[in-house]
Design a protein around this motif. Structure first.
Motif, PDB file in Angstrom:
ATOM      1  N   ASN A 145       0.048  -3.071  -2.238  1.00  0.00           N
ATOM      2  CA  ASN A 145      -0.605  -4.121  -1.455  1.00  0.00           C
ATOM      3  C   ASN A 145      -2.043  -4.235  -1.942  1.00  0.00           C
ATOM      4  O   ASN A 145      -2.887  -3.388  -1.653  1.00  0.00           O
ATOM      5  CB  ASN A 145      -0.569  -3.776   0.037  1.00  0.00           C
ATOM      6  N   VAL A 165      -5.752  -5.828  -2.264  1.00  0.00           N
ATOM      7  CA  VAL A 165      -6.732  -6.562  -1.469  1.00  0.00           C
ATOM      8  C   VAL A 165      -8.023  -6.660  -2.272  1.00  0.00           C
ATOM      9  O   VAL A 165      -8.317  -5.816  -3.129  1.00  0.00           O
ATOM     10  CB  VAL A 165      -7.010  -5.880  -0.111  1.00  0.00           C
ATOM     11  N   LYS A 214     -12.005  -6.498  -2.389  1.00  0.00           N
ATOM     12  CA  LYS A 214     -13.131  -5.942  -1.649  1.00  0.00           C
ATOM     13  C   LYS A 214     -14.401  -6.024  -2.496  1.00  0.00           C
ATOM     14  O   LYS A 214     -14.337  -6.055  -3.732  1.00  0.00           O
ATOM     15  CB  LYS A 214     -12.861  -4.484  -1.263  1.00  0.00           C
ATOM     16  N   GLN A 222      -5.922  -1.259  -4.243  1.00  0.00           N
ATOM     17  CA  GLN A 222      -4.676  -1.079  -3.505  1.00  0.00           C
ATOM     18  C   GLN A 222      -4.958  -0.564  -2.105  1.00  0.00           C
ATOM     19  O   GLN A 222      -5.733   0.362  -1.902  1.00  0.00           O
ATOM     20  CB  GLN A 222      -3.743  -0.104  -4.216  1.00  0.00           C
ATOM     21  N   ASP A 223      -4.329  -1.220  -1.131  1.00  0.00           N
ATOM     22  CA  ASP A 223      -4.421  -0.785   0.259  1.00  0.00           C
ATOM     23  C   ASP A 223      -3.000  -0.601   0.786  1.00  0.00           C
ATOM     24  O   ASP A 223      -2.429  -1.477   1.437  1.00  0.00           O
ATOM     25  CB  ASP A 223      -5.189  -1.819   1.083  1.00  0.00           C
ATOM     26  N   GLY A 224      -2.405   0.528   0.447  1.00  0.00           N
ATOM     27  CA  GLY A 224      -1.046   0.799   0.895  1.00  0.00           C
ATOM     28  C   GLY A 224       0.010   0.052   0.094  1.00  0.00           C
ATOM     29  O   GLY A 224      -0.198  -0.294  -1.073  1.00  0.00           O
ATOM     30  N   LYS A 278      -4.611   7.040  13.063  1.00  0.00           N
ATOM     31  CA  LYS A 278      -4.755   6.960  11.609  1.00  0.00           C
ATOM     32  C   LYS A 278      -3.733   7.839  10.911  1.00  0.00           C
ATOM     33  O   LYS A 278      -3.074   7.415   9.941  1.00  0.00           O
ATOM     34  CB  LYS A 278      -6.173   7.380  11.222  1.00  0.00           C
TER      35      LYS A 278
END
Length: 797
Positions: free
Chosen positions: A629, A631, A633, A643-645, A755
């Motif tokens: 995933n 994103v 930034k 990558q965010d997950g 979290k």
């Protein structure tokens, strides 16, 4: 990422890169590079299909005359290894603008003679415009490097390749048009208008084995392609469609050629011409071979969206066979000149559709005379009034005229579709339901109150051939009125009940059950609860039962139509099949707006269609693929992709969690709910503090939130004091600080637990997706595709 996401990413990046270059100009460069990548990748695919090894590909050069001729005779052109798009990517830091100049020059030299007309000069706009990408070679190199990096991820191989490529191409053209105003909007017909024209024309031609279609002002070629795609749904072999395109502006003409070539149309089925439609009609023969190429060009379908109210020169056109029968358009407005040109090129059984400004329906003079001749000779079949602001760069009201060479009837269908649209930014947009309703009305030639009407020729003659839509179809909303007597003395006006005639027709005895009629213009309710009495009325309950019965087996039917055929079904045809099934089930049910139901179907269909494309292209195992995933930034002032997950290529994580990890998800949701409760409670207790209280160290300098560490410290001191002096007043500052400290401590613990549990559940879901059985995939796809389309089991209100 799917093609919509990829297209949006390319547009976003392109928009950031253009800097000082006009959108309309920059478009030519990025689309030119996309086309070059397509040709380059196509040649590589052909070579590999002929058992060329990677080493053989690296050896491709102009010096190998035999290989050059072999490849040219099969694909129509030759590109050496050093000029391949993929080679440019390999160069990385050594890439230079000169590589592009050399490659484009070589391409022009190495076109097969049979493909000269198709490819010659196609990169002229790009070649001459490279210098505009920077005032030095270094700046040009940098700009081009960014461009080719931007488009290198567009897949151009096999079935998905040209579909994704074509989609991105049209998406970029539409976005450039929307953001560049009139200049770019001139050559682009909005996709929804193209689809509408396509449906009407495709229905007329659906039973033919071979079809020739022509756009006399082709622009980007998208309108012509949409017509072809709609017709292809009804044909066994899409290669039986031949495309003719004519465009005046050279750079736009090149767009037409690129667009047609990239849609995998056979080169022999593409006939294009760069010329003035009005001044230089399609030649009857090729100057180089007049005997064998004689063709007066009569076609099955002609479509166009010409420039509106263009000035032209009608002098010496009296004897032109295109205009001789009907008259000459005035020199200030060429609208009817384009219309008559299109009509002239129709076969006797052909059909044409043209977009024109609303004024052609009622302007007098020469245009009035032409209009009279068209009506008297029964050529005009349908008028469709479109919503305002539907075309980029112009707010002029527009219409679609449908004409035929030969008709059995003389009436004209007039449709006022100006009220059906969705607002999207500065423009209005036809929704799927609007398109469907217009197309159904036109194809069925239906009289629909306040929407459409079949007007006899005698009425048109009586109105002196004025075709202004409001003369024949009144689509205005009735004026709102108030009954002062009812407001002052009570009672329900009969006129308000009469306005609900459709309901009383559906439920004949309901009105008498609900209201007393005492012979006055007003009635009174004769039941205490109108809503409950309505729901419990036998006719209403029977209606609910009929509704439930109509859709009792809809879910099993959808399983068969979607899940069981997912890898082989034809995607556009399947939506049409499902919509027909939906309409058939709704047919015996009055009061339900079938087009509203169709819009719901279409909204759900778009993500289903994306999934089907991926599954049919990549295979069933794509359902078990999990992708990073990504994103964007900010990092050191620059946008960086990180990558965010993970995310499922087809199956959403949340859907999988709701199905296979209910307990973990419920526990996580419970903690999240508790966290939101604490947050709200802390806000509430903070707001209850006085200004004097907020001056303490427990509140930050801005005076808008607690300082966690200071609150915890203060609470300890307060509790120690409480042991000596006793309990505090619950509304005191001290009591509030003790409570806030408890909540802040719980909040900290909850955030850490959430979290940790969310990360664990995320990884567990990834593993679950990658190991799903076929049966589990089918179950999840049913939840994603079919469950949202299920009809409620009963009517509750």
């Amino acid at each position: 990422m799917n093609k919509q996401q990829l297209a949006a990413k390319i547009w976003e990046s392109a928009n950031q890169m253009r800097s000082k270059i006009e959108a309309n100009e920059y478009k030519d460069y990025i689309l030119g590079f996309i086309f070059y990548k397509y040709l380059s990748d196509k040649l590589v695919r052909f070579a590999k299909s002929q058992d060329f090894s990677d080493q053989d590909l690296r050896a491709l050069s102009e010096e190998d005359a035999e290989t050059v001729d072999y490849i040219k005779s099969n694909v129509g052109y030759f590109i050496s290894y050093e000029h391949l798009f993929s080679t440019w990517i390999e160069h990385k830091g050594d890439f230079d603008v000169s590589h592009v100049r050399d490659a484009l020059s070589a391409f022009s030299r190495l076109i097969h003679p049979n493909h000269k007309r198709l490819f010659e000069g196609i990169f002229k706009t790009l070649e001459t415009g490279l210098s505009k990408l920077g005032d030095t070679a270094a700046k040009q190199t940098k700009a081009i490097s960014e461009l080719i990096q931007l488009i290198k991820d567009i897949p151009m191989d096999g079935r998905q390749g040209y579909d994704v490529l074509g989609f991105i191409y049209e998406y970029l053209i539409s976005m450039f048009a929307a953001n560049a105003g009139k200049k770019a909007g001139e050559f682009y017909t909005p996709h929804e208008v193209s689809v509408l024209m396509s449906e009407i024309i495709a229905h007329h031609l659906k039973d033919r084995e071979t079809i020739q279609i022509y756009d006399s002002t082709s622009g980007s070629g998208s309108l012509l392609l949409n017509i072809g795609q709609a017709i292809a749904k009804h044909m066994l072999d899409k290669d039986n469609i031949r495309y003719y395109a004519q465009e005046l502006k050279e750079n736009t003409y090149n767009l037409t050629r690129m667009n047609l070539v990239m849609r995998d149309i056979l080169p022999s089925n593409i006939v294009t011409r760069n010329a003035d439609t009005l001044e230089d009609d399609w030649p009857f023969f090729d100057d180089q071979d007049p005997v064998n190429t004689y063709n007066p060009l009569y076609l099955d379908a002609v479509v166009s969206n010409p420039p509106y109210s263009l000035k032209w020169d009608p002098q010496h056109k009296d004897s032109d066979p295109r205009y001789a029968r009907f008259g000459l358009a005035p020199k200030s407005k060429a609208d009817y000149a384009f219309l008559l040109h299109d009509l002239y090129h129709l076969k006797p059984g052909g059909i044409m559709a043209i977009v024109l400004p609303h004024g052609v329906l009622f302007r007098g003079g020469e245009e009035g005379a032409i209009r009279k001749n068209l009506i008297e000779n029964d050529h005009l079949e349908t008028i469709i009034g479109l919503p305002p602001n539907i075309f980029f760069g112009t707010g002029i009201p527009t219409i679609i005229l449908v004409l035929r060479q030969k008709r059995e009837s003389s009436d004209v269908l007039i449709v006022d579709a100006s009220k059906g649209f969705a607002k999207e930014g500065k423009n209005n947009k036809l929704r799927a339901s609007d398109i469907k309703k217009i197309a159904d009305t036109v194809i069925g030639r239906l009289n629909v109150p306040r929407y459409s009407r079949l007007v006899p020729k005698t009425e048109l003659q009586a109105n002196d051939y004025n075709l202004n839509i409001p003369r024949y179809v009144d689509s205005s909303e009735p004026a709102e009125s108030w009954d002062l007597y009812a407001s002052m003395f009570g009672g329900i006006p009969l006129s308000e009940l009469d306005a609900l005639a459709d309901f009383w027709k559906a439920f004949p005895s309901l009105r008498a059950t609900l209201f007393t009629d005492n012979g006055t213009p007003y009635v009174a309710p004769q039941v205490a609860d109108l809503a409950q009495a309505t729901r419990e009325h036998p006719e209403v309950m029977k209606y609910g039962e009929t509704f439930t019965a109509a859709f009792a087996d809809f879910t099993p039917w959808l399983r068969g139509a979607l899940l069981e055929q997912m890898l082989t079904l034809q995607i556009p045809r399947q939506e049409a099949l499902i919509s027909k099934e939906l309409f058939d089930r709704l047919a015996p049910l009055p009061l339900i707006d079938k087009y509203h139901a169709y819009q719901i179907l279409d909204d759900h269909w778009q993500p289903i269609a994306i999934d089907l494309e991926i599954l049919q292209t990549e295979g069933f195992d794509a359902s078990r693929v999990v992708d990073p995933n990504l994103v964007t930034k900010k990092k050191e002032g620059k946008d960086v992709e990180l990558q965010d997950g993970w995310k499922g290529r087809i199956l959403p994580f949340e859907l999988v969690q709701m199905t296979h990890h209910k307990q973990e998800l419920a526990a996580l949701r419970e903690k999240e709910t508790r966290l939101s409760e604490i947050t709200a409670s802390l806000e509430e207790i903070f707001e209850s503090l006085s200004e004097e209280d907020k001056a303490n160290d427990t509140v930050n300098d801005a005076g808008d939130k607690f300082v966690n560490a200071a609150v915890a410290k203060e609470a300890k001191l307060v509790l120690a004091e409480a042991k000596q002096s006793g309990d505090f007043d619950p509304e005191s500052y001290e009591a509030k600080i003790i409570q806030a400290a408890d909540w802040l401590a719980e909040e900290k613990t909850l955030k850490a637990a959430i979290k940790q549990e969310a990360a664990a559940l995320h990884l567990k879901t990834k593993e679950t997706i990658e190991n799903l059985s076929d049966a589990q995939v089918h179950e999840l796809l049913e939840r994603k595709w079919i469950t949202p389309l299920r009809i409620p089991p009963k009517i509750t209100s």
